[in-house]
Design a protein around this motif. Structure first.
Motif, PDB file in Angstrom:
ATOM      1  N   ASP A 108       0.187  32.535  22.625  1.00 37.77           N
ATOM      2  CA  ASP A 108       0.126  32.532  21.158  1.00 37.77           C
ATOM      3  C   ASP A 108      -1.202  31.970  20.674  1.00 37.77           C
ATOM      4  OD1 ASP A 108       2.625  33.650  20.924  1.00 37.77           O
ATOM      5  OD2 ASP A 108       3.657  31.730  20.648  1.00 37.77           O
ATOM      6  N   GLU A 109      -1.683  30.910  21.319  1.00 34.25           N
ATOM      7  CA  GLU A 109      -2.974  30.324  20.946  1.00 34.25           C
ATOM      8  C   GLU A 109      -4.094  31.333  21.143  1.00 34.25           C
ATOM      9  OE1 GLU A 109      -3.867  26.706  22.980  1.00 34.25           O
ATOM     10  OE2 GLU A 109      -2.024  25.728  22.333  1.00 34.25           O
ATOM     11  N   VAL A 110      -4.065  32.015  22.273  1.00 33.70           N
ATOM     12  CA  VAL A 110      -5.098  33.008  22.558  1.00 33.70           C
ATOM     13  C   VAL A 110      -5.026  34.151  21.554  1.00 33.70           C
ATOM     14  CG1 VAL A 110      -5.924  34.693  24.251  1.00 33.70           C
ATOM     15  CG2 VAL A 110      -5.272  32.402  24.995  1.00 33.70           C
ATOM     16  N   ASP A 111      -3.826  34.565  21.189  1.00 39.94           N
ATOM     17  CA  ASP A 111      -3.681  35.629  20.188  1.00 39.94           C
ATOM     18  C   ASP A 111      -4.290  35.214  18.854  1.00 39.94           C
ATOM     19  OD1 ASP A 111      -2.422  37.306  21.976  1.00 39.94           O
ATOM     20  OD2 ASP A 111      -0.391  36.798  21.295  1.00 39.94           O
ATOM     21  N   VAL A 112      -4.043  33.979  18.456  1.00 38.74           N
ATOM     22  CA  VAL A 112      -4.599  33.471  17.198  1.00 38.74           C
ATOM     23  C   VAL A 112      -6.121  33.422  17.286  1.00 38.74           C
ATOM     24  CG1 VAL A 112      -4.785  31.434  15.723  1.00 38.74           C
ATOM     25  CG2 VAL A 112      -2.544  32.185  16.529  1.00 38.74           C
ATOM     26  N   GLN A 147     -11.943  38.401  16.046  1.00 40.31           N
ATOM     27  CA  GLN A 147     -12.085  39.745  15.484  1.00 40.31           C
ATOM     28  C   GLN A 147     -12.419  39.696  13.992  1.00 40.31           C
ATOM     29  OE1 GLN A 147      -8.300  41.366  16.717  1.00 40.31           O
ATOM     30  NE2 GLN A 147      -9.238  42.504  18.405  1.00 40.31           N
ATOM     31  N   GLU A 148     -11.811  38.768  13.282  1.00 42.89           N
ATOM     32  CA  GLU A 148     -12.078  38.650  11.846  1.00 42.89           C
ATOM     33  C   GLU A 148     -13.543  38.303  11.588  1.00 42.89           C
ATOM     34  OE1 GLU A 148     -11.760  38.699   7.792  1.00 42.89           O
ATOM     35  OE2 GLU A 148     -10.411  39.530   9.301  1.00 42.89           O
ATOM     36  N   SER A 156     -13.409  29.146  23.005  1.00 47.32           N
ATOM     37  CA  SER A 156     -12.055  28.586  23.037  1.00 47.32           C
ATOM     38  C   SER A 156     -11.108  29.467  23.847  1.00 47.32           C
ATOM     39  CB  SER A 156     -11.507  28.424  21.619  1.00 47.32           C
ATOM     40  OG  SER A 156     -12.240  27.449  20.918  1.00 47.32           O
ATOM     41  N   ILE A 157     -11.266  30.773  23.721  1.00 39.29           N
ATOM     42  CA  ILE A 157     -10.444  31.689  24.522  1.00 39.29           C
ATOM     43  C   ILE A 157     -10.755  31.498  26.004  1.00 39.29           C
ATOM     44  CG2 ILE A 157     -10.044  34.122  25.089  1.00 39.29           C
ATOM     45  CD1 ILE A 157     -10.541  34.713  22.068  1.00 39.29           C
ATOM     46  N   GLU A 158     -12.045  31.402  26.326  1.00 37.25           N
ATOM     47  CA  GLU A 158     -12.428  31.252  27.733  1.00 37.25           C
ATOM     48  C   GLU A 158     -11.948  29.923  28.312  1.00 37.25           C
ATOM     49  OE1 GLU A 158     -16.185  31.867  30.745  1.00 37.25           O
ATOM     50  OE2 GLU A 158     -16.515  32.038  28.597  1.00 37.25           O
TER      51      GLU A 158
END
Length: 150
Positions: free
Chosen positions: A3-7, A13-14, A91-93
């Motif tokens: 969920d964190e990665v999705d956010v 993307q935004e 943050s994703i990485e």
């Protein structure tokens, strides 16, 4: 964690969407300015270099200066959005270390710099600014010629 990665991915993307929108707005503004400048120069060529044509040539200076300022602002906002996207990418990485996203980008950046050493250093926004400076200079030069010929 997914969920964190999705956010984070959505926020990433935004930021890129915002940067893309700014580029579209810059292109639209530049096209409009070039269209107006072309029409003004064509009209001046038809009418001749009479004093009344200062009404056409002087606003070209302001139009070019406005274009320069707008391009600078678009660039500033674009840098903001790209930096924000980079933060989200990091943050994703951090959460998915096996992806090594930023290492890939760094390698691609290095390859691009090696393949295009001269043009890599040229910043695109400098080219857009030069175009708008050209509009302002053409208006100023045309105005000067009109005043000299009086």
């Amino acid at each position: 964690m997914a969920d964190e990665v999705d956010v984070l991915l959505q926020m990433y993307q935004e930021q890129h969407n915002q940067a893309r929108q700014l580029e579209t707005q810059r292109a639209t503004l530049t096209n409009l300015i070039i269209l107006i400048a072309s029409a003004a120069l064509g009209f001046t060529a038809q009418r001749g270099l009479e004093m009344i044509m200062l009404v056409v040539s002087l606003p070209l200076v302001g139009l070019g200066v406005y274009g320069v300022l707008a391009c600078l602002k678009f660039h500033e906002r674009s840098v903001l959005h790209h930096r924000a996207a980079r933060l989200f990418s990091r943050s994703i990485e951090e959460r998915l270390t096996s992806l090594r996203i930023n290492d890939g980008w760094a390698q691609l950046h290095t390859q691009q710099r090696r393949r295009f050493p001269r043009t890599f250093r040229v910043r695109l926004y400098h080219l857009w600014i030069a175009l708008h400076v050209g509009v302002a200079v053409s208006g100023a030069a045309l105005s000067a010629v009109i005043c000299i010929r009086g």
